[in-house]
Enzyme design. Sequence first.
Site, PDB file in Angstrom:
ATOM      1  N   THR A 184       0.902  -1.145   0.000  1.00  0.00           N
ATOM      2  CA  THR A 184       0.000   0.000   0.000  1.00  0.00           C
ATOM      3  C   THR A 184       0.933   1.185   0.000  1.00  0.00           C
ATOM      4  O   THR A 184       2.108   1.028   0.316  1.00  0.00           O
ATOM      5  CB  THR A 184      -0.865  -0.009   1.290  1.00  0.00           C
ATOM      6  OG1 THR A 184      -1.875  -0.998   1.181  1.00  0.00           O
ATOM      7  CG2 THR A 184      -1.524   1.324   1.568  1.00  0.00           C
ATOM      8  N   GLY A 214     -10.435  -3.287   1.435  1.00  0.00           N
ATOM      9  CA  GLY A 214      -9.493  -3.360   2.553  1.00  0.00           C
ATOM     10  C   GLY A 214      -9.678  -2.205   3.518  1.00  0.00           C
ATOM     11  O   GLY A 214     -10.705  -1.518   3.522  1.00  0.00           O
ATOM     12  N   ASP A 215      -8.647  -1.987   4.330  1.00  0.00           N
ATOM     13  CA  ASP A 215      -8.737  -0.965   5.374  1.00  0.00           C
ATOM     14  C   ASP A 215      -8.411   0.438   4.881  1.00  0.00           C
ATOM     15  O   ASP A 215      -8.819   1.427   5.493  1.00  0.00           O
ATOM     16  CB  ASP A 215      -7.790  -1.308   6.520  1.00  0.00           C
ATOM     17  CG  ASP A 215      -6.343  -1.383   6.034  1.00  0.00           C
ATOM     18  OD1 ASP A 215      -6.096  -2.019   4.982  1.00  0.00           O
ATOM     19  OD2 ASP A 215      -5.461  -0.792   6.672  1.00  0.00           O
ATOM     20  N   GLY A 235      -0.944  -3.287   5.644  1.00  0.00           N
ATOM     21  CA  GLY A 235      -0.890  -4.639   6.192  1.00  0.00           C
ATOM     22  C   GLY A 235      -2.152  -5.410   5.874  1.00  0.00           C
ATOM     23  O   GLY A 235      -2.883  -5.049   4.948  1.00  0.00           O
TER      24      GLY A 235
END
Length: 321
Positions: A184, A214-215, A235
Amino acid sequence: VQWALALHGGAGTLDKTDDPIMIAKYEAALRAALEKGTSVLASGGSSLDACEAVVRELEDNELFNAGKGAALNIEGVAELDAAFMDGSTTHYGTVTGVTTVRNPVSLARIVMQQRKFGMLAGAGAEAFANEQTSNPQIKRVPNAWFVTPRRRQMLDDVLVERGILKRATQRSTATLDHAARMGTVGCVALDSKGNLAAATSTGGLTGKLVGRVGDAPIIGAGTLATSDVAISCTGSGEQFIRFSVARAVSERMQLLHESVHDAAKHVIFSTLAKDDGGLIALDARGEIALPYNTVGMYRGFAKKFADGTSQSGVGIFEEVK
Ligand code: ASP
Protein backbone atom coordinates in the site's frame (compact mmCIF):
# COMPACT_ATOMS: atom_id res chain seq x y z
CA VAL A 1 8.89 22.10 13.64
CA GLN A 2 8.08 24.20 10.59
CA TRP A 3 6.73 21.21 8.74
CA ALA A 4 7.02 17.42 8.71
CA LEU A 5 6.20 14.53 6.43
CA ALA A 6 6.26 10.74 6.53
CA LEU A 7 5.44 8.22 3.84
CA HIS A 8 5.20 4.48 3.40
CA GLY A 9 5.28 2.15 0.44
CA GLY A 10 3.80 -0.85 2.22
CA ALA A 11 4.72 -3.43 4.83
CA GLY A 12 5.07 -6.19 2.25
CA THR A 13 8.73 -5.72 1.51
CA LEU A 14 11.58 -7.55 -0.05
CA ASP A 15 13.63 -9.73 2.20
CA LYS A 16 16.88 -8.42 3.66
CA THR A 17 18.75 -10.96 1.60
CA ASP A 18 17.11 -9.96 -1.66
CA ASP A 19 18.85 -8.51 -4.66
CA PRO A 20 20.70 -5.35 -3.58
CA ILE A 21 19.91 -3.71 -6.91
CA MET A 22 16.20 -4.10 -6.24
CA ILE A 23 16.65 -2.77 -2.71
CA ALA A 24 18.48 0.26 -4.10
CA LYS A 25 15.67 0.82 -6.60
CA TYR A 26 13.12 0.92 -3.82
CA GLU A 27 15.25 3.31 -1.79
CA ALA A 28 15.62 5.63 -4.78
CA ALA A 29 11.86 5.52 -5.36
CA LEU A 30 11.19 6.39 -1.73
CA ARG A 31 13.61 9.31 -1.96
CA ALA A 32 11.93 10.58 -5.13
CA ALA A 33 8.53 10.51 -3.44
CA LEU A 34 9.93 12.20 -0.33
CA GLU A 35 11.37 14.90 -2.54
CA LYS A 36 7.94 15.57 -4.08
CA GLY A 37 6.42 16.13 -0.66
CA THR A 38 9.24 18.16 0.83
CA SER A 39 9.30 20.55 -2.11
CA VAL A 40 5.58 21.25 -1.59
CA LEU A 41 5.98 21.86 2.14
CA ALA A 42 9.24 23.80 1.85
CA SER A 43 7.59 26.27 -0.51
CA GLY A 44 4.75 26.86 1.96
CA GLY A 45 2.32 24.42 0.35
CA SER A 46 -0.43 22.63 2.26
CA SER A 47 -0.28 19.22 3.87
CA LEU A 48 -3.07 18.19 1.47
CA ASP A 49 -0.98 19.09 -1.57
CA ALA A 50 2.06 17.34 -0.09
CA CYS A 51 0.11 14.13 0.56
CA GLU A 52 -1.37 14.16 -2.92
CA ALA A 53 2.01 14.76 -4.59
CA VAL A 54 3.70 11.96 -2.64
CA VAL A 55 0.96 9.39 -3.14
CA ARG A 56 0.60 10.18 -6.86
CA GLU A 57 4.33 9.62 -7.28
CA LEU A 58 4.12 6.26 -5.50
CA GLU A 59 0.99 5.27 -7.44
CA ASP A 60 2.76 5.97 -10.72
CA ASN A 61 5.79 3.93 -9.69
CA GLU A 62 5.15 0.30 -10.55
CA LEU A 63 7.34 -0.98 -7.72
CA PHE A 64 4.56 -0.21 -5.25
CA ASN A 65 1.16 -1.79 -4.79
CA ALA A 66 -0.98 1.20 -5.76
CA GLY A 67 -1.88 2.64 -9.14
CA LYS A 68 0.42 1.17 -11.78
CA GLY A 69 1.80 -2.10 -10.46
CA ALA A 70 -1.11 -2.66 -8.08
CA ALA A 71 -1.80 -6.12 -6.71
CA LEU A 72 -4.38 -7.98 -8.79
CA ASN A 73 -7.64 -9.53 -7.67
CA ILE A 74 -8.48 -13.16 -8.32
CA GLU A 75 -9.60 -12.32 -11.87
CA GLY A 76 -6.40 -10.47 -12.71
CA VAL A 77 -8.01 -7.04 -12.44
CA ALA A 78 -6.61 -4.08 -10.52
CA GLU A 79 -9.33 -2.86 -8.15
CA LEU A 80 -8.01 0.17 -6.34
CA ASP A 81 -8.91 1.74 -3.00
CA ALA A 82 -7.84 5.19 -1.82
CA ALA A 83 -8.53 7.66 0.97
CA PHE A 84 -7.87 11.27 1.78
CA MET A 85 -8.48 13.12 5.03
CA ASP A 86 -7.96 16.71 6.10
CA GLY A 87 -7.10 16.90 9.80
CA SER A 88 -8.01 20.56 10.15
CA THR A 89 -11.65 20.01 9.12
CA THR A 90 -11.86 16.19 9.47
CA HIS A 91 -13.47 16.10 6.05
CA TYR A 92 -12.65 12.93 4.18
CA GLY A 93 -13.15 11.27 0.84
CA THR A 94 -12.61 7.64 -0.07
CA VAL A 95 -13.05 5.51 -3.17
CA THR A 96 -13.08 1.73 -3.45
CA GLY A 97 -12.94 -0.75 -6.32
CA VAL A 98 -11.83 1.84 -8.86
CA THR A 99 -10.61 0.26 -12.11
CA THR A 100 -9.83 3.02 -14.63
CA VAL A 101 -8.63 6.02 -12.63
CA ARG A 102 -4.88 6.36 -12.94
CA ASN A 103 -4.48 8.15 -9.59
CA PRO A 104 -7.24 7.08 -7.18
CA VAL A 105 -5.82 9.32 -4.45
CA SER A 106 -6.73 12.40 -6.47
CA LEU A 107 -10.27 11.10 -6.96
CA ALA A 108 -10.53 10.57 -3.19
CA ARG A 109 -9.42 14.16 -2.66
CA ILE A 110 -12.12 15.45 -5.01
CA VAL A 111 -14.74 13.36 -3.19
CA MET A 112 -13.51 14.97 0.03
CA GLN A 113 -13.74 18.45 -1.42
CA GLN A 114 -17.36 17.91 -2.45
CA ARG A 115 -18.16 17.66 1.26
CA LYS A 116 -21.34 15.84 0.52
CA PHE A 117 -20.74 12.12 0.45
CA GLY A 118 -17.64 10.59 1.98
CA MET A 119 -17.25 7.23 0.30
CA LEU A 120 -17.89 6.12 -3.26
CA ALA A 121 -17.68 2.49 -4.39
CA GLY A 122 -17.09 0.76 -7.71
CA ALA A 123 -19.42 1.87 -10.51
CA GLY A 124 -20.42 4.95 -8.53
CA ALA A 125 -16.81 6.02 -8.10
CA GLU A 126 -16.19 5.48 -11.82
CA ALA A 127 -19.27 7.54 -12.69
CA PHE A 128 -18.07 10.30 -10.40
CA ALA A 129 -14.69 10.17 -12.17
CA ASN A 130 -16.52 10.52 -15.50
CA GLU A 131 -17.70 13.94 -14.35
CA GLN A 132 -14.18 15.20 -13.67
CA THR A 133 -13.32 15.74 -17.32
CA SER A 134 -11.86 19.20 -16.78
CA ASN A 135 -9.63 18.11 -13.91
CA PRO A 136 -6.10 17.32 -15.14
CA GLN A 137 -5.41 15.25 -12.00
CA ILE A 138 -7.99 12.68 -13.12
CA LYS A 139 -6.58 10.69 -16.01
CA ARG A 140 -8.32 7.55 -17.18
CA VAL A 141 -6.55 4.39 -18.32
CA PRO A 142 -7.64 0.92 -19.40
CA ASN A 143 -7.33 -1.53 -16.53
CA ALA A 144 -4.53 -3.39 -18.33
CA TRP A 145 -2.40 -0.28 -17.90
CA PHE A 146 -2.09 -1.06 -14.17
CA VAL A 147 -1.06 -4.66 -14.72
CA THR A 148 2.64 -5.48 -14.59
CA PRO A 149 4.29 -8.86 -15.27
CA ARG A 150 5.56 -8.99 -11.68
CA ARG A 151 2.06 -8.65 -10.20
CA ARG A 152 0.66 -11.12 -12.72
CA GLN A 153 3.34 -13.57 -11.57
CA MET A 154 2.41 -13.00 -7.94
CA LEU A 155 -1.24 -13.66 -8.74
CA ASP A 156 -0.35 -16.85 -10.64
CA ASP A 157 1.66 -18.01 -7.62
CA VAL A 158 -1.36 -17.43 -5.39
CA LEU A 159 -3.64 -19.27 -7.83
CA VAL A 160 -1.23 -22.23 -7.98
CA GLU A 161 -1.04 -22.33 -4.21
CA ARG A 162 -4.83 -22.35 -3.96
CA GLY A 163 -5.00 -25.15 -6.53
CA ILE A 164 -6.90 -22.95 -9.00
CA LEU A 165 -4.08 -22.88 -11.52
CA LYS A 166 -1.78 -25.74 -12.50
CA ARG A 167 1.75 -25.06 -13.57
CA ALA A 168 3.46 -27.32 -16.10
CA THR A 169 6.87 -26.96 -14.54
CA GLN A 170 7.38 -26.82 -10.84
CA ARG A 171 8.68 -23.43 -9.88
CA SER A 172 9.38 -22.23 -6.43
CA THR A 173 6.82 -19.85 -5.05
CA ALA A 174 9.38 -18.16 -2.88
CA THR A 175 7.96 -14.78 -3.77
CA LEU A 176 4.89 -15.98 -2.04
CA ASP A 177 5.49 -15.37 1.56
CA HIS A 178 2.81 -13.51 3.41
CA ALA A 179 4.56 -10.20 2.89
CA ALA A 180 4.82 -10.37 -0.87
CA ARG A 181 1.07 -10.24 -1.17
CA MET A 182 0.78 -6.97 0.64
CA GLY A 183 1.61 -3.39 -0.06
CA THR A 184 0.00 0.00 0.00
CA VAL A 185 1.29 3.53 -0.18
CA GLY A 186 0.52 6.41 2.11
CA CYS A 187 1.56 9.81 3.32
CA VAL A 188 1.00 11.98 6.39
CA ALA A 189 1.99 15.63 6.45
CA LEU A 190 2.04 18.66 8.74
CA ASP A 191 2.32 22.01 6.98
CA SER A 192 3.68 25.35 8.15
CA LYS A 193 0.16 26.44 9.17
CA GLY A 194 -0.06 23.48 11.53
CA ASN A 195 -2.57 21.49 9.47
CA LEU A 196 -2.32 17.70 9.33
CA ALA A 197 -3.45 15.48 6.44
CA ALA A 198 -3.33 11.79 5.56
CA ALA A 199 -3.72 9.87 2.31
CA THR A 200 -3.54 6.16 1.47
CA SER A 201 -3.80 4.25 -1.82
CA THR A 202 -3.65 0.53 -2.54
CA GLY A 203 -4.36 -2.34 -4.87
CA GLY A 204 -5.16 -4.41 -1.77
CA LEU A 205 -4.11 -8.03 -1.41
CA THR A 206 -3.03 -10.23 -4.32
CA GLY A 207 -5.76 -12.73 -5.20
CA LYS A 208 -8.46 -10.89 -3.25
CA LEU A 209 -12.03 -11.66 -4.20
CA VAL A 210 -13.76 -9.29 -6.58
CA GLY A 211 -15.33 -6.53 -4.51
CA ARG A 212 -13.17 -7.06 -1.44
CA VAL A 213 -12.50 -3.75 0.28
CA GLY A 214 -9.49 -3.36 2.55
CA ASP A 215 -8.74 -0.96 5.37
CA ALA A 216 -7.15 1.83 3.34
CA PRO A 217 -10.46 3.55 2.42
CA ILE A 218 -12.04 2.91 5.82
CA ILE A 219 -11.64 6.04 7.93
CA GLY A 220 -10.37 5.09 11.38
CA ALA A 221 -9.00 1.75 10.15
CA GLY A 222 -6.32 2.38 7.49
CA THR A 223 -6.50 6.17 7.29
CA LEU A 224 -7.23 8.99 9.73
CA ALA A 225 -6.40 12.64 10.21
CA THR A 226 -7.52 14.88 13.08
CA SER A 227 -6.13 18.11 14.46
CA ASP A 228 -3.86 15.97 16.68
CA VAL A 229 -2.57 13.17 14.50
CA ALA A 230 -2.44 11.87 10.92
CA ILE A 231 -2.13 8.14 10.27
CA SER A 232 -1.81 5.85 7.24
CA CYS A 233 -1.62 2.06 7.63
CA THR A 234 -0.44 -0.93 5.63
CA GLY A 235 -0.89 -4.64 6.19
CA SER A 236 -3.60 -7.28 6.42
CA GLY A 237 -6.59 -5.03 5.91
CA GLU A 238 -9.02 -7.33 7.72
CA GLN A 239 -6.95 -6.98 10.89
CA PHE A 240 -6.72 -3.22 10.60
CA ILE A 241 -10.47 -2.97 10.20
CA ARG A 242 -11.10 -5.42 13.04
CA PHE A 243 -9.15 -3.29 15.51
CA SER A 244 -9.89 0.15 13.99
CA VAL A 245 -6.15 0.62 14.07
CA ALA A 246 -5.84 4.28 13.12
CA ARG A 247 -8.64 5.28 15.50
CA ALA A 248 -7.11 3.16 18.25
CA VAL A 249 -3.84 5.09 17.98
CA SER A 250 -5.58 8.47 18.07
CA GLU A 251 -7.83 7.46 20.97
CA ARG A 252 -4.88 6.27 23.03
CA MET A 253 -3.26 9.65 22.48
CA GLN A 254 -6.40 11.54 23.37
CA LEU A 255 -7.73 9.50 26.27
CA LEU A 256 -4.59 7.97 27.74
CA HIS A 257 -2.37 10.94 26.90
CA GLU A 258 0.14 8.64 25.29
CA SER A 259 2.72 10.04 22.90
CA VAL A 260 2.30 9.20 19.23
CA HIS A 261 5.27 6.83 19.63
CA ASP A 262 3.78 4.91 22.57
CA ALA A 263 0.29 4.79 21.12
CA ALA A 264 1.46 3.55 17.71
CA LYS A 265 3.82 1.02 19.27
CA HIS A 266 1.12 -0.35 21.50
CA VAL A 267 -1.31 -0.94 18.65
CA ILE A 268 1.25 -2.43 16.28
CA PHE A 269 2.96 -4.71 18.81
CA SER A 270 0.24 -5.50 21.36
CA THR A 271 -3.10 -5.18 19.59
CA LEU A 272 -1.99 -6.62 16.24
CA ALA A 273 -0.16 -9.89 15.68
CA LYS A 274 3.26 -10.40 14.15
CA ASP A 275 3.35 -9.90 10.37
CA ASP A 276 0.06 -7.97 10.32
CA GLY A 277 1.70 -4.77 9.08
CA GLY A 278 2.67 -1.28 10.12
CA LEU A 279 1.73 2.37 10.03
CA ILE A 280 3.03 5.89 9.82
CA ALA A 281 1.80 8.48 12.31
CA LEU A 282 2.59 12.17 12.67
CA ASP A 283 1.38 14.39 15.50
CA ALA A 284 0.70 18.12 15.50
CA ARG A 285 4.13 18.84 17.00
CA GLY A 286 5.88 17.02 14.18
CA GLU A 287 6.68 13.83 16.09
CA ILE A 288 6.80 10.83 13.76
CA ALA A 289 6.28 7.13 14.55
CA LEU A 290 6.90 4.45 11.90
CA PRO A 291 6.34 1.10 13.64
CA TYR A 292 5.81 -2.23 11.84
CA ASN A 293 5.70 -5.86 12.91
CA THR A 294 6.67 -7.30 9.53
CA VAL A 295 10.20 -7.93 8.19
CA GLY A 296 10.30 -4.42 6.86
CA MET A 297 8.25 -1.47 5.73
CA TYR A 298 9.14 0.87 2.89
CA ARG A 299 9.20 4.24 4.56
CA GLY A 300 10.64 7.71 4.70
CA PHE A 301 10.35 10.96 6.60
CA ALA A 302 11.47 14.57 6.47
CA LYS A 303 11.26 17.42 8.97
CA LYS A 304 12.21 21.05 9.03
CA PHE A 305 12.81 22.47 12.49
CA ALA A 306 12.06 26.00 13.65
CA ASP A 307 15.79 26.79 13.80
CA GLY A 308 16.11 26.05 10.07
CA THR A 309 17.85 22.68 10.40
CA SER A 310 16.30 19.63 8.84
CA GLN A 311 16.28 15.85 9.06
CA SER A 312 15.24 13.19 6.58
CA GLY A 313 15.71 9.53 5.74
CA VAL A 314 14.36 6.47 3.98
CA GLY A 315 14.45 2.85 5.08
CA ILE A 316 13.13 -0.61 4.44
CA PHE A 317 14.45 -2.72 7.30
CA GLU A 318 15.58 -1.73 10.82
CA GLU A 319 17.63 1.31 10.16
CA VAL A 320 16.50 4.48 8.45
CA LYS A 321 19.28 5.95 6.33
N1 ASP B 1 -3.90 -2.82 3.76
C1 ASP B 1 -4.05 -3.19 2.40
C2 ASP B 1 -5.32 -3.95 2.21
O1 ASP B 1 -5.62 -4.82 2.99
C3 ASP B 1 -2.93 -3.99 1.84
C4 ASP B 1 -1.58 -3.68 2.38
O2 ASP B 1 -1.35 -2.66 2.99
O3 ASP B 1 -0.68 -4.50 2.20
O4 ASP B 1 -6.00 -3.71 1.24
